[in-house]
Design a protein around this motif. Structure first.
Motif, PDB file in Angstrom:
ATOM      1  N   SER A   1      53.861  24.104  39.972  1.00  0.00           N
ATOM      2  CA  SER A   1      54.284  23.206  41.040  1.00  0.00           C
ATOM      3  C   SER A   1      53.315  22.054  41.256  1.00  0.00           C
ATOM      4  CB  SER A   1      54.468  23.986  42.339  1.00  0.00           C
ATOM      5  OG  SER A   1      53.245  24.560  42.742  1.00  0.00           O
ATOM      6  N   GLU A   2      52.113  22.138  40.703  1.00  0.00           N
ATOM      7  CA  GLU A   2      51.158  21.043  40.823  1.00  0.00           C
ATOM      8  C   GLU A   2      51.388  19.985  39.749  1.00  0.00           C
ATOM      9  OE1 GLU A   2      48.880  20.775  43.325  1.00  0.00           O
ATOM     10  OE2 GLU A   2      49.862  22.544  44.140  1.00  0.00           O
ATOM     11  N   ALA A   3      52.002  20.368  38.647  1.00  0.00           N
ATOM     12  CA  ALA A   3      52.158  19.448  37.522  1.00  0.00           C
ATOM     13  C   ALA A   3      53.458  18.651  37.573  1.00  0.00           C
ATOM     14  CB  ALA A   3      52.087  20.220  36.209  1.00  0.00           C
ATOM     15  N   PHE A   4      54.468  19.169  38.252  1.00  0.00           N
ATOM     16  CA  PHE A   4      55.772  18.519  38.265  1.00  0.00           C
ATOM     17  C   PHE A   4      56.268  18.357  39.686  1.00  0.00           C
ATOM     18  CE2 PHE A   4      55.442  20.684  34.201  1.00  0.00           C
ATOM     19  CZ  PHE A   4      55.810  19.682  33.317  1.00  0.00           C
ATOM     20  N   VAL A   5      56.805  17.186  39.990  1.00  0.00           N
ATOM     21  CA  VAL A   5      57.397  16.908  41.297  1.00  0.00           C
ATOM     22  C   VAL A   5      58.680  16.111  41.075  1.00  0.00           C
ATOM     23  CG1 VAL A   5      55.172  16.906  42.507  1.00  0.00           C
ATOM     24  CG2 VAL A   5      56.076  14.767  41.594  1.00  0.00           C
ATOM     25  N   PHE A   6      59.535  16.104  42.064  1.00  0.00           N
ATOM     26  CA  PHE A   6      60.739  15.282  41.988  1.00  0.00           C
ATOM     27  C   PHE A   6      60.404  13.860  42.415  1.00  0.00           C
ATOM     28  CE2 PHE A   6      62.789  19.414  42.162  1.00  0.00           C
ATOM     29  CZ  PHE A   6      63.765  19.260  41.194  1.00  0.00           C
ATOM     30  N   ALA A   7      61.126  12.907  41.866  1.00  0.00           N
ATOM     31  CA  ALA A   7      60.978  11.499  42.220  1.00  0.00           C
ATOM     32  C   ALA A   7      62.373  10.888  42.299  1.00  0.00           C
ATOM     33  CB  ALA A   7      60.148  10.772  41.167  1.00  0.00           C
ATOM     34  N   ALA A   8      62.488   9.770  42.970  1.00  0.00           N
ATOM     35  CA  ALA A   8      63.771   9.077  43.074  1.00  0.00           C
ATOM     36  C   ALA A   8      64.216   8.616  41.691  1.00  0.00           C
ATOM     37  CB  ALA A   8      63.646   7.886  44.015  1.00  0.00           C
TER      38      ALA A   8
ATOM     39  N   ASP B   1      59.195  21.941  29.892  1.00  0.00           N
ATOM     40  CA  ASP B   1      59.469  20.546  29.613  1.00  0.00           C
ATOM     41  C   ASP B   1      59.625  20.387  28.106  1.00  0.00           C
ATOM     42  OD1 ASP B   1      59.552  17.667  29.962  1.00  0.00           O
ATOM     43  OD2 ASP B   1      57.492  17.666  29.196  1.00  0.00           O
ATOM     44  N   ARG B   2      60.711  19.823  27.671  1.00  0.00           N
ATOM     45  CA  ARG B   2      60.995  19.677  26.242  1.00  0.00           C
ATOM     46  C   ARG B   2      59.932  18.847  25.527  1.00  0.00           C
ATOM     47  NH1 ARG B   2      66.384  19.078  23.493  1.00  0.00           N
ATOM     48  NH2 ARG B   2      67.109  19.492  25.593  1.00  0.00           N
ATOM     49  N   HIS B   3      59.385  17.838  26.193  1.00  0.00           N
ATOM     50  CA  HIS B   3      58.441  16.934  25.541  1.00  0.00           C
ATOM     51  C   HIS B   3      57.037  17.510  25.414  1.00  0.00           C
ATOM     52  CE1 HIS B   3      61.497  13.859  25.567  1.00  0.00           C
ATOM     53  NE2 HIS B   3      61.693  14.088  26.844  1.00  0.00           N
ATOM     54  N   THR B   4      56.588  18.251  26.436  1.00  0.00           N
ATOM     55  CA  THR B   4      55.206  18.745  26.415  1.00  0.00           C
ATOM     56  C   THR B   4      55.100  20.237  26.184  1.00  0.00           C
ATOM     57  OG1 THR B   4      55.162  19.177  28.801  1.00  0.00           O
ATOM     58  CG2 THR B   4      54.521  16.959  28.064  1.00  0.00           C
ATOM     59  N   GLY B   5      56.199  20.967  26.423  1.00  0.00           N
ATOM     60  CA  GLY B   5      56.157  22.419  26.310  1.00  0.00           C
ATOM     61  C   GLY B   5      55.525  23.096  27.515  1.00  0.00           C
TER      62      GLY B   5
END
Length: 80
Positions: A47-54, A37-41
């Motif tokens: 897979s627990e930290a990032f998920v897709f959203a609408a 992630d560009r903002h947090t590195g």
């Protein structure tokens, strides 16, 4: 992205079955590319930290699908 896809594919193969690998041009050492992630590195493989959203242009069906996934994640989190 192609480099990341190739590295992902190589993770699932025994070393002797890889048809190509990414290496450091100076040392010849195999590289292990990651997508962050560009903002947090933070590594996006978590897979627990990032998920897709609408997204903003998502229709009602897509929004309902992601709302249900969010509800299930909330239930699973409450149980564990």
């Amino acid at each position: 992205m192609i480099v990341a896809l190739a590295a992902w594919g190589n993770q699932h193969l025994p070393p002797e079955e890889r048809t190509m690998i990414l290496v450091d041009a100076q040392t010849g050492e195999e590289a292990e590319p990651v997508v962050v992630d560009r903002h947090t590195g933070r590594n996006l493989d978590d897979s627990e930290a990032f998920v897709f959203a609408a997204g903003p242009a998502a229709g009602a069906t897509m929004r309902a699908r992601y709302a249900e996934l969010e509800r299930r994640r909330g239930e699973a989190g409450a149980q564990g």
